[in-house]
Write a protein that holds these residues in place. Sequence first.
Motif, PDB file in Angstrom:
ATOM      1  N   LEU A 336      17.636  10.402  93.862  1.00 25.34           N
ATOM      2  CA  LEU A 336      17.406  11.874  93.631  1.00 25.34           C
ATOM      3  C   LEU A 336      16.970  12.132  93.850  1.00 25.34           C
ATOM      4  CD1 LEU A 336      19.609  12.272  90.676  1.00 25.34           C
ATOM      5  CD2 LEU A 336      17.769  12.152  89.616  1.00 25.34           C
ATOM      6  N   GLY A 337      15.099  11.828  93.947  1.00 24.84           N
ATOM      7  CA  GLY A 337      14.120  13.479  95.022  1.00 24.84           C
ATOM      8  C   GLY A 337      14.755  13.617  95.625  1.00 24.84           C
ATOM      9  N   GLN A 338      16.071  13.355  96.583  1.00 19.99           N
ATOM     10  CA  GLN A 338      16.176  13.859  98.418  1.00 19.99           C
ATOM     11  C   GLN A 338      17.183  14.555  98.003  1.00 19.99           C
ATOM     12  OE1 GLN A 338      13.862  12.337 101.001  1.00 19.99           O
ATOM     13  NE2 GLN A 338      12.802  11.117  99.568  1.00 19.99           N
ATOM     14  N   LEU A 339      18.134  14.712  97.163  1.00 15.67           N
ATOM     15  CA  LEU A 339      19.081  15.593  96.501  1.00 15.67           C
ATOM     16  C   LEU A 339      18.336  17.422  96.533  1.00 15.67           C
ATOM     17  CD1 LEU A 339      21.355  13.460  94.809  1.00 15.67           C
ATOM     18  CD2 LEU A 339      20.499  13.193  96.698  1.00 15.67           C
ATOM     19  N   GLY A 340      18.582  18.464  97.807  1.00 11.90           N
ATOM     20  CA  GLY A 340      17.992  19.471  97.033  1.00 11.90           C
ATOM     21  C   GLY A 340      19.655  20.443  96.196  1.00 11.90           C
ATOM     22  N   LEU A 341      20.776  20.134  96.721  1.00 14.69           N
ATOM     23  CA  LEU A 341      21.658  21.035  95.942  1.00 14.69           C
ATOM     24  C   LEU A 341      22.702  20.028  94.797  1.00 14.69           C
ATOM     25  CD1 LEU A 341      24.580  23.441  97.012  1.00 14.69           C
ATOM     26  CD2 LEU A 341      25.026  21.433  95.265  1.00 14.69           C
ATOM     27  N   LYS A 342      22.556  21.068  93.331  1.00 15.90           N
ATOM     28  CA  LYS A 342      22.691  19.991  92.290  1.00 15.90           C
ATOM     29  C   LYS A 342      23.721  20.832  91.450  1.00 15.90           C
ATOM     30  CE  LYS A 342      18.196  17.149  91.936  1.00 15.90           C
ATOM     31  NZ  LYS A 342      17.707  17.139  92.437  1.00 15.90           N
ATOM     32  N   VAL A 343      24.628  20.017  91.266  1.00 13.12           N
ATOM     33  CA  VAL A 343      25.854  20.353  90.433  1.00 13.12           C
ATOM     34  C   VAL A 343      25.867  19.438  88.938  1.00 13.12           C
ATOM     35  CG1 VAL A 343      28.640  22.000  90.253  1.00 13.12           C
ATOM     36  CG2 VAL A 343      26.990  21.696  92.323  1.00 13.12           C
ATOM     37  N   GLN A 344      25.712  20.466  88.278  1.00 10.67           N
ATOM     38  CA  GLN A 344      25.496  19.806  87.012  1.00 10.67           C
ATOM     39  C   GLN A 344      26.884  20.837  85.822  1.00 10.67           C
ATOM     40  OE1 GLN A 344      23.654  17.132  85.749  1.00 10.67           O
ATOM     41  NE2 GLN A 344      25.822  17.034  84.224  1.00 10.67           N
ATOM     42  N   HIS A 345      27.759  19.684  85.794  1.00 16.77           N
ATOM     43  CA  HIS A 345      29.395  20.077  85.014  1.00 16.77           C
ATOM     44  C   HIS A 345      28.203  19.546  84.028  1.00 16.77           C
ATOM     45  CE1 HIS A 345      32.750  21.662  87.234  1.00 16.77           C
ATOM     46  NE2 HIS A 345      31.577  20.261  88.133  1.00 16.77           N
ATOM     47  N   ALA A 346      29.385  20.036  82.767  1.00 11.57           N
ATOM     48  CA  ALA A 346      28.840  18.824  81.217  1.00 11.57           C
ATOM     49  C   ALA A 346      28.976  17.643  80.905  1.00 11.57           C
ATOM     50  CB  ALA A 346      30.463  19.680  80.039  1.00 11.57           C
ATOM     51  N   LEU A 347      28.343  17.874  79.671  1.00 10.94           N
ATOM     52  CA  LEU A 347      27.932  16.578  79.254  1.00 10.94           C
ATOM     53  C   LEU A 347      27.656  16.051  77.550  1.00 10.94           C
ATOM     54  CD1 LEU A 347      24.137  15.514  80.999  1.00 10.94           C
ATOM     55  CD2 LEU A 347      26.643  14.334  82.041  1.00 10.94           C
ATOM     56  N   ARG A 348      28.255  15.181  77.199  1.00 10.24           N
ATOM     57  CA  ARG A 348      28.405  15.085  75.893  1.00 10.24           C
ATOM     58  C   ARG A 348      28.214  14.574  75.081  1.00 10.24           C
ATOM     59  NH1 ARG A 348      31.402  19.823  77.530  1.00 10.24           N
ATOM     60  NH2 ARG A 348      33.090  19.317  78.182  1.00 10.24           N
ATOM     61  N   ALA A 349      27.569  14.879  73.949  1.00 13.13           N
ATOM     62  CA  ALA A 349      26.194  14.370  73.323  1.00 13.13           C
ATOM     63  C   ALA A 349      26.786  13.574  71.758  1.00 13.13           C
ATOM     64  CB  ALA A 349      25.038  14.768  72.733  1.00 13.13           C
ATOM     65  N   PHE A 350      28.207  12.267  72.153  1.00 14.91           N
ATOM     66  CA  PHE A 350      28.674  11.808  70.926  1.00 14.91           C
ATOM     67  C   PHE A 350      27.834  10.530  70.330  1.00 14.91           C
ATOM     68  CE2 PHE A 350      32.248  12.743  74.001  1.00 14.91           C
ATOM     69  CZ  PHE A 350      32.902  13.467  73.094  1.00 14.91           C
ATOM     70  N   THR A 351      26.276  10.102  71.278  1.00 10.65           N
ATOM     71  CA  THR A 351      25.734   9.733  70.758  1.00 10.65           C
ATOM     72  C   THR A 351      24.330   9.659  70.605  1.00 10.65           C
ATOM     73  OG1 THR A 351      25.439   8.170  71.960  1.00 10.65           O
ATOM     74  CG2 THR A 351      27.041   7.515  71.245  1.00 10.65           C
ATOM     75  N   ALA A 352      23.208   9.057  70.437  1.00 15.02           N
ATOM     76  CA  ALA A 352      21.437   9.213  70.300  1.00 15.02           C
ATOM     77  C   ALA A 352      21.215   8.743  71.593  1.00 15.02           C
ATOM     78  CB  ALA A 352      20.840   8.523  69.611  1.00 15.02           C
ATOM     79  N   LYS A 353      21.796   7.994  72.635  1.00 22.23           N
ATOM     80  CA  LYS A 353      21.915   7.463  73.525  1.00 22.23           C
ATOM     81  C   LYS A 353      22.505   9.092  75.193  1.00 22.23           C
ATOM     82  CE  LYS A 353      22.784   4.197  77.482  1.00 22.23           C
ATOM     83  NZ  LYS A 353      23.307   2.539  77.427  1.00 22.23           N
ATOM     84  N   ASP A 354      23.502   9.443  74.269  1.00 20.56           N
ATOM     85  CA  ASP A 354      23.816  10.435  75.250  1.00 20.56           C
ATOM     86  C   ASP A 354      22.867  12.235  74.938  1.00 20.56           C
ATOM     87  OD1 ASP A 354      26.282   8.817  75.819  1.00 20.56           O
ATOM     88  OD2 ASP A 354      27.916   9.928  74.426  1.00 20.56           O
ATOM     89  N   ARG A 355      22.453  12.141  74.162  1.00 23.64           N
ATOM     90  CA  ARG A 355      21.227  13.212  73.193  1.00 23.64           C
ATOM     91  C   ARG A 355      20.030  13.071  74.821  1.00 23.64           C
ATOM     92  NH1 ARG A 355      23.478  12.606  68.596  1.00 23.64           N
ATOM     93  NH2 ARG A 355      22.043  11.227  68.301  1.00 23.64           N
ATOM     94  N   LYS A 356      20.023  11.252  74.243  1.00 26.04           N
ATOM     95  CA  LYS A 356      18.906  11.499  75.580  1.00 26.04           C
ATOM     96  C   LYS A 356      18.788  11.536  76.489  1.00 26.04           C
ATOM     97  CE  LYS A 356      15.515   8.306  75.577  1.00 26.04           C
ATOM     98  NZ  LYS A 356      14.586   6.551  75.519  1.00 26.04           N
ATOM     99  N   ALA A 357      20.023  10.947  77.598  1.00 27.49           N
ATOM    100  CA  ALA A 357      20.648  11.106  78.423  1.00 27.49           C
ATOM    101  C   ALA A 357      20.489  13.057  78.800  1.00 27.49           C
ATOM    102  CB  ALA A 357      21.856  11.164  78.910  1.00 27.49           C
ATOM    103  N   ILE A 358      21.180  13.705  77.950  1.00 26.31           N
ATOM    104  CA  ILE A 358      20.576  14.883  78.051  1.00 26.31           C
ATOM    105  C   ILE A 358      19.703  15.476  78.035  1.00 26.31           C
ATOM    106  CG2 ILE A 358      21.581  17.354  77.510  1.00 26.31           C
ATOM    107  CD1 ILE A 358      24.192  15.928  75.673  1.00 26.31           C
ATOM    108  N   LYS A 359      18.652  15.004  77.593  1.00 24.99           N
ATOM    109  CA  LYS A 359      16.704  15.689  77.606  1.00 24.99           C
ATOM    110  C   LYS A 359      17.135  15.095  79.433  1.00 24.99           C
ATOM    111  CE  LYS A 359      16.088  15.984  72.865  1.00 24.99           C
ATOM    112  NZ  LYS A 359      14.855  15.312  71.597  1.00 24.99           N
ATOM    113  N   LEU A 360      17.606  14.072  79.603  1.00 22.69           N
ATOM    114  CA  LEU A 360      16.893  14.022  81.059  1.00 22.69           C
ATOM    115  C   LEU A 360      17.118  14.401  81.812  1.00 22.69           C
ATOM    116  CD1 LEU A 360      16.451   9.899  80.843  1.00 22.69           C
ATOM    117  CD2 LEU A 360      14.594  11.507  80.608  1.00 22.69           C
ATOM    118  N   ALA A 361      18.552  14.823  82.025  1.00 22.47           N
ATOM    119  CA  ALA A 361      19.107  15.292  83.298  1.00 22.47           C
ATOM    120  C   ALA A 361      18.689  17.089  83.555  1.00 22.47           C
ATOM    121  CB  ALA A 361      20.986  15.348  82.307  1.00 22.47           C
ATOM    122  N   ALA A 362      18.191  17.437  81.993  1.00 22.99           N
ATOM    123  CA  ALA A 362      18.011  18.893  81.798  1.00 22.99           C
ATOM    124  C   ALA A 362      16.625  18.797  82.298  1.00 22.99           C
ATOM    125  CB  ALA A 362      17.743  19.447  80.654  1.00 22.99           C
TER     126      ALA A 362
END
Length: 504
Positions: A336-362
């Motif tokens: 992931l650290g080698q990737l220069g162009l990032k296109v991030q579409h929407a993520l869905r927060a249905f669970t606590a695990k999802d919300r944690k993943a969204i924070k990491l993605a941000a």
Amino acid sequence: MNRKEAFFNQINEGYQTKGDYIVLGSGMLDGETIKDAFIKVPLKTLNRHGLIAGATGTGKTKTLQVMAENLSEKGIPSLLMDIKGDLSGLAQPSAGHPKIDERHAAIGLPFEAKKFPIEVLTISEQDGVRLRATVSEFGPVLLSRILGLSEAQSGIVSIIFKYCDDNKLPLLDLNDFRKVLQYATEEGKEEIQSEYGLISTASTGAILRKIVELDQQGGDLFFGERSFEVQDLVRKDDEGRGIISVLRLTDIQDKPQLFSTFMLQLLAEIYATFPEQGDSGKPELVIFIDEAHLIFKEASKALLSQIESIVKLIRSKGIGLFFVTQNPNDVPDDVLGQLGLKVQHALRAFTAKDRKAIKLAAENYPSSEFYDVDEVLTKMGIGEAFISVLNEKGIPTPLACTMLRAPMSRMDILTEKELNDLIKNSRLYYKYNETIDRESAYEILTDKIEKINKKEAVEERKKEIQKAAKPTSRTRSTRMNPILKVVTSATFIRGVLGILKRVI
């Protein structure tokens, strides 16, 4: 200066480029598309790799389609992994729609329906140009890592390859490798161990089981002749457009080992055969790996290390890699650290695990005074995405929520007739699909053996007669064993990645 003007200026300044580029869409602020705030990707930086991520149904595949179309128009070929089967529509123009016109009016780009030159490829039982590789082309290092072998088992694989090299016995398919491995522990045990060292029967049994697993995932179709030449991925049509190669993989999701086997061999061979290019004006080839988690799923540490090394090194060959997956966490941090162009579409927060993943993605994206990234990530619509690219100096551009342009080609699959006509009109189809089954392949290889070993035949017969005249001798020559298929006597030269370099 108001907030909207400040945003417009930031986008136009941050995404300025002196060289050639492609336009992905226009920036958005507070849910409104800002006309002419174009998000430009310099062609020069596309070999810095990229990520396209987002939840199911948010538009990842269409983003991939848009990028492939625009690259083709710039004369840049691409290779697309079609896991879901909806990329063949690139071969036909879009039917158009009022919503497409509305989207493009908001972006500030005219819409034009077009079809693009595509080549349909396959590594499974589906129709298309068949991609194959020989076991010899993998080499002992890469084959061992694909199979997840221990150090001792990898040593045995190296011995098998060395024995075949020394005795002019190239390994073509898994049956060849399996037979030589059995020979090394049975009839040829004394011959091989006297020259190359002790071979453990327990280790060879473990290797054979790994080979059977790969065989059951479709390895019997992938390994063999005729080997695919990676230069056929960088062709252009008569109009100078880059040809888009679409690899059909709709039946491959339950075969992650075969998929990762193909991808690693392909990347390794590209690295070994393509010339050094450095940072040129545009990439030689861009590869989009859809459902990228299939490559990393259950991968050993050695295999992950191999992937990371290739990602780091292959950019110097003018190759751009784009991983397409649902969540950035599907890709190892070192990649992931080698990737220069990032296109991030929407993520869905249905669970606590999802919300944690969204924070990491941000946290993977630059901070922005215009967005609360965590919040916007869950509210973006279909065809909208956060984008950050590298400018021509290698500096990340400002984060921009983007209204993406629509594909110019059909956003649906081809009909069965359209697909069959496309495949049958391909020059590569007749180049690589001439050997249909193992029986015909075996006869072709036997003919090659006879031509290559014509001068040795007389001497070999003399040796057999001499050995037959010694009834006390139990040693049996295997030089002309018809089960061991020989293709060429050329020297095997392997690069640091453990694959065979072809000698033309």
